[in-house]
Design an enzyme around this catalytic site. Structure first.
Site, mmCIF file in Angstrom:
data_model
loop_
_atom_site.group_PDB
_atom_site.id
_atom_site.type_symbol
_atom_site.label_atom_id
_atom_site.label_comp_id
_atom_site.label_asym_id
_atom_site.label_seq_id
_atom_site.Cartn_x
_atom_site.Cartn_y
_atom_site.Cartn_z
ATOM 1 C CG HIS A 115 -1.791 1.192 1.360
ATOM 2 N ND1 HIS A 115 -1.398 2.316 2.060
ATOM 3 C CD2 HIS A 115 -3.014 1.465 0.856
ATOM 4 C CE1 HIS A 115 -2.366 3.218 1.993
ATOM 5 N NE2 HIS A 115 -3.359 2.728 1.274
ATOM 6 C CD GLU A 406 -8.027 -7.982 -8.577
ATOM 7 O OE1 GLU A 406 -7.146 -7.438 -7.895
ATOM 8 O OE2 GLU A 406 -9.180 -7.531 -8.684
ATOM 9 N N GLY A 427 -4.532 -6.727 -13.275
ATOM 10 C CA GLY A 427 -3.956 -6.183 -12.047
ATOM 11 C C GLY A 427 -2.788 -7.055 -11.642
ATOM 12 C CG ASP A 430 -4.087 -8.371 -5.547
ATOM 13 O OD1 ASP A 430 -3.210 -8.355 -4.675
ATOM 14 O OD2 ASP A 430 -5.214 -7.860 -5.389
ATOM 15 C CB CYS A 493 -4.378 -0.918 -14.130
ATOM 16 S SG CYS A 493 -5.291 -2.215 -13.263
#
Length: 769
Positions: A115, A406, A427, A430, A493
Site C-alpha cells: 500500500h 487479478e 492487475g 495481485d 494497470c
C-alpha cells in the site's frame, strides 16, 4: 566526461530535426533509456553521505524532514508548514491523508507493491519500504545502529532505498525543452498503433497532474481512497456500523451524493478521455480504526461508546486472510447496496457532464472476479442503474463494463468472462502475489533478496514482470478473451506497467492500454514507443512526425502567416482595465497600449491625466501611473478579479510556470554562450535558439487559449508572442530579448505580471522571477 541525460535528449532531437527523416526520429526515440527520465520527475541528493539503514526503493526521489509516527501527526505538522517523514510499520488506507501530507514515507514492512509503495508512487512522494533494519518502539525509532526519536530529522532516498541521519540537501534536474518534442514523437507512434498510455489516479487533482504529464486517460481509479477523505470516512463508518436497514440506507444515500461529486470531478478533469473506475475493492475493516489500538484502549478502559461499537465491528469483520476474503465483488454480493450506490453515482455524474456539453468516457471495473456468473450479476447492477435512473444517452459510447483480471482462475477462464465484459485490465500486483503464493507485504524485505542472491529468482517479481509464469497467464487470457470477443479492450494497470521492460512484454502481446502511476507516465510514453517499434506493432512507413525542419515552420502558424485559430474577442475597455494595463506594464507607449488593448483609449487616458492618476510623457508619447493611480488600481482591482477568475486560471497557470522556466533558460542561452556573451557568430547555435523559441511560442499558445476561456483578453498575448517569434525567425533578432520593442521577452513578462496580479500571487514567495 559522461554525457547527461539532458544533453543526449537535446542531441538526439537536434539530429532528428537536421536529418528530417522518419528513421532519424526513430533513432532519437531509441537514444534514451526511459528510466533515465526519472531524473526530471524526482529530487535527488546533492551530496554523498553514508547510509545508516536500507530498505526497498519503493518510490523514487529524495526527501528530508522530521520524523512523525502517525498520520494525524503528519497532518498536524503539514498544517503548521513543517516538512516531515512519516515512519510507520506499514500503511493502510486509514493513513492516506497523513501520507499525502508527508514529504517522504518510510515503513518497516511491506514490499514494492505494498500500500505504501503504490500510493507514494501515485503521488510522486519518495518512499522506502520494508526496511528490516528499522524498528519502532513508542516514540523511538532504531535506524540500524542509531536511535532517533519523533521530531528528529532524517533523509530517505526512494531511488536506492537508503536512509540517512539528519537533513541532507536535495534538488531536482530541470527537463530540457526538447523532451516535450521527443515524447510528442513517442505519442505519434502510440497513436498509430492504437495504444493508450494511461495513469492510475484517484482524484481530480491526480487526474489533472496525469493529463499534464501526457496520460491519455485513467486506467485505474481506486474508489476506496475517495472514502478516506475527512468528509467521507464518517459516512463510510456509519454504513459499516449500521444496525438496521434504515440507518444503512441513510448512510448509503449520503455516500452516493459524495461519490457523485468525486466522480464528476475526475471525469471532468479527463474530459474526452477514458476513465476506468474500479468499484470498492478492500475489505470493510480497513475503514475502521486499527484492531490492536482499539484492543489496547479496551484493556485500559479508555474507549468511548463509539469506539466500543467500532471494536465490535472490527472483530465481527475480522478475517484470517482478508486479502483473499470478503473484498472486491464478493463484498458487493453479500453487502447489497454498496456497488449499486457507486454505479448510480457514476451514472449521475456522467449524465451531468453530458448535459453540460462534456464528453465523459466511463469504464466500470469489477474487482476480484473469479467466475463468469459473478461478472454477469455485477454487470446487471449497471444495467439496472441505467434503467432505474433513465439516462439512455449514456448507453452508447459513454459507459462500458469490465473486470480486473487479478487471480489465476480469472486469467484461465478469461474466455468465459469475456462474454460479459467490454474490457479487461490485468492487475499484475495481485496476480503476481497469487501466482507465486507470495505475500507481497512480507517476502520482499527478507525472502526475495535471499532468493535473488541464491540465483533462484533473477529479479523481484513485484518489480519486473515474471514472464514465464505471470506473463504466460496474461498471454493465455488475452488469446482466450479475444477468441470469445474479438473487440474486447485489454489493458494493464498494475505497477509493472510503469516498468519499461515489463510494459514492453505486454505490449508485445497486443494490449490496448498500459496504466501506471502519474509520475511514471513520461517514462511509459517513451518506453511504449520503443516497444511498439521493437515488436513491429506499427507500420513504420505509415508514421508521420512533425519534425519541424524549418525553424518557424512548426507550431500553430508559420512565421509571418495569419493565425489559424480564432481571433480573441473585442475587449471592452474601461477605466479599471486601462489602469490595470498601465500597472502591469510600468510604462506604455501608444503602440504598447494598442498591442495590449487592441486600441488606444485616448479619452480615458486624458481623464486619468486630468485627475492626477496618470502621467503623460509627451516627448516619448508614453504613459505611466502616478502614486494616486496605483492606489486607484488597488481600488478597482476587484472589478477584474475574484474567486472564479483565480479558479479558472489555476490549472493553466500551473502549466505556464514550467514554460516560464524554459523561457528564462532559453533567453540566457541566447545572450550567453559557453559562459561568455553571445556574439551571434555561430549561426547554427543561434538557429537552434530561434527554433526553440518558435516551439515555445507554439506550446504556450494552447495554455493561453485555456486562460482565455476565463479572461478573454488574455488571448491577445498568444498572437503577440507568435508575432514576436515570427519576427525573430525572419531576422529581427532584437525581438528575442529586446526591451520596450514588443519583443518576445517583453510580451512574456507582461503576461506573467498580468497573471500574478489577477490571481493575487506573491511573486517573491512563489519565486517565479
Amino acid at each position: 566526461m559522461t554525457t547527461s541525460t539532458s544533453d543526449r535528449i537535446r542531441a538526439a532531437v537536434s539530429a532528428a530535426r537536421q536529418a528530417g527523416t522518419t528513421d532519424a526520429v526513430i533513432a532519437a526515440l531509441g537514444a534514451v533509456d526511459p528510466t533515465e527520465l526519472a531524473t526530471f520527475l524526482h529530487t535527488s541528493l546533492e551530496v554523498e553521505a553514508e547510509a545508516i539503514a536500507n530498505g526497498l526503493p519503493a518510490s523514487p526521489g529524495a526527501a528530508t524532514g522530521r520524523i512523525v509516527l502517525t498520520a494525524l501527526a503528519a497532518m498536524d505538522a503539514a498544517d503548521r508548514g513543517e516538512t516531515v517523514i512519516l515512519v510507520r510499520p506499514e500503511t493502510t488506507p486509514d493513513d492516506v491523508l497523513g501520507m499525502q501530507a508527508a514529504a517522504g514515507i518510510l515503513t518497516t514492512r511491506g514490499g514494492l507493491a505494498s500500500h505504501a509503495a503504490v500510493v507514494a508512487r501515485g503521488w510522486g512522494i519518495p518512499a522506502v519500504v520494508g526496511a528490516a533494519g528499522v524498528e519502532i518502539d513508542g516514540d523511538r525509532v532504531r535506524l540500524g545502529d542509531h536511535e532517533v526519536r519523533s521530531g528528529d530529522e532524517i533523509t530517505i532516498d526512494g531511488t536506492d532505498g537508503s536512509i540517512y541521519l539528519g537533513s541532507l540537501a536535495v534538488s531536482g534536474d530541470e527537463a530540457p525543452s526538447e523532451l516535450d518534442t521527443l515524447l510528442g514523437w513517442a505519442d505519434d507512434v502510440a497513436e498509430l498503433a492504437g495504444l493508450e498510455v494511461r495513469a492510475n489516479a484517484d482524484a481530480a487533482d491526480d487526474a489533472t497532474t496525469s493529463r499534464s504529464l501526457g496520460a491519455r486517460g485513467i486506467g485505474l481509479c481506486r474508489t476506496e481512497h475517495m472514502f478516506l477523505a475527512p468528509s467521507r470516512l464518517p459516512l463510510m463508518r456509519r454504513f459499516i456500523l449500521a444496525a438496521d436497514a434504515a440507518t444503512e440506507a441513510e448512510a448509503l444515500a449520503a455516500l452516493e451524493v459524495a461519490q457523485e461529486a468525486d466522480f464528476e470531478g475526475i471525469l471532468e478533469s479527463m474530459d474526452g478521455l477514458p476513465v476506468t473506475v474500479r468499484l470498492l475493492d478492500p475489505p470493510l475493516h480497513e475503514f475502521l480504526p486499527d484492531l490492536v489500538e482499539l484492543t489496547r484502549g479496551e484493556a485500559t478502559q479508555a474507549l468511548s461508546a463509539l469506539e466500543v461499537e467500532e471494536l465490535a465491528a472490527v472483530r465481527r469483520l475480522h478475517e484470517t486472510n482478508p486479502m483473499l476474503g470478503t473484498r472486491g465483488v464478493r463484498l458487493g454480493m453479500i453487502r447489497p447496496g454498496v456497488y449499486q450506490m457507486q454505479v448510480r453515482a457514476l451514472v449521475r455524474a456522467a449524465a451531468s457532464l453530458v448535459a453540460r456539453g462534456k464528453q465523459p468516457k466511463v469504464e466500470i471495473m469489477v474487482p476480484l472476479v473469479v467466475d463468469a456468473e459473478e461478472l454477469r450479476v455485477a454487470r446487471g447492477w449497471v444495467t439496472d442503474a441505467l434503467d432505474e435512473l433513465g439516462h439512455p444517452e449514456l448507453s452508447a459510447g459513454v459507459l462500458a463494463v469490465g473486470a480486473m483480471i487479478e487471480t489465476p482462475r480469472a486469467a484461465l477462464t478469461a474466455g468465459a468472462l469475456a462474454e460479459h465484459a467490454d474490457f479487461f485490465s490485468f492487475g499484475t500486483n495481485d496476480l503476481t502475489q497469487m501466482t507465486y503464493a507470495f505475500s507481497r507485504d512480507d517476502v520482499e524485505a527478507a525472502l526475495l533478496p535471499a532468493y535473488e542472491a541464491a540465483g533462484i529468482l533473477e529479479s523481484n517479481p513485484f518489480a519486473a514482470l515474471d514472464q514465464p509464469g505471470v506473463g504466460r497467464l496474461i498471454e493465455l487470457a488475452c488469446a482466450d478473451a479475444r477468441a470469445a470477443r474479438p473487440d474486447i479492450k485489454l489493458g494493464i494497470c498494475g505497477e509493472h506497467a510503469g516498468h519499461p521492460p515489463s510494459a514492453a512484454y505486454v505490449i508485445g502481446l497486443g494490449l490496448d492500454s498500459i496504466s501506471c502511476s502519474p509520475f511514471r507516465v513520461p517514462m511509459a510514453r517513451l518506453g511504449a514507443a520503443q516497444a511498439l517499434l521493437d515488436t513491429e506493432r506499427v507500420d513504420v512507413d505509415a508514421l508521420r512526425f512533425d519534425i519541424g525542419d524549418a525553424p518557424a515552420g512548426a507550431g500553430r502558424r508559420a512565421a509571418g502567416a495569419p493565425a489559424d485559430h480564432a481571433q480573441p474577442p473585442t475587449i471592452e475597455i474601461d477605466e479599471a482595465l486601462v489602469v490595470h494595463v498601465l500597472k502591469i506594464r510600468g510604462f506604455a507607449t501608444v503602440d504598447g497600449l494598442r498591442a495590449s488593448l487592441g486600441a488606444v483609449p485616448t479619452e480615458i487616458l486624458d481623464d486619468l491625466a486630468e485627475r492626477g492618476l496618470v502621467r503623460h510623457i509627451e516627448a516619448r508619447d508614453m504613459y505611466s501611473l502616478m502614486p494616486d493611480g496605483k492606489t486607484r488600481h488597488a481600488e478597482l482591482l476587484s472589478d477584474l478579479t475574484g474567486p472564479a477568475i483565480s479558479e479558472g486560471l489555476a490549472d493553466p497557470y500551473a502549466r505556464f510556470l514550467p514554460l516560464n522556466d524554459e523561457l528564462k533558460e532559453l533567453c540566457t542561452r541566447w545572450q550567453m554562450r559557453d559562459g561568455a556573451p553571445n556574439d551571434h557568430t555561430d549561426a547554427a547555435y543561434d538557429s537552434t535558439c530561434v527554433e526553440q523559441l518558435s516551439d515555445l511560442a507554439d506550446r504556450t499558445g494552447a495554455v493561453i487559449d485555456q486562460m482565455g476561456v476565463t479572461v478573454p483578453r488574455i488571448g491577445r498575448y498568444g498572437d503577440r508572442l507568435l508575432d514576436a517569434a515570427a519576427a525573430v525567425a525572419a531576422g529581427e533578432t532584437k525581438q528575442f530579448t529586446g526591451v520596450m520593442c514588443e519583443s518576445f521577452h517583453d510580451v512574456w513578462m507582461e503576461l506573467h505580471e498580468d497573471l500574478i496580479v489577477l490571481q493575487g500571487i506573491d511573486r517573491a514567495a512563489e519565486g517565479s522571477y
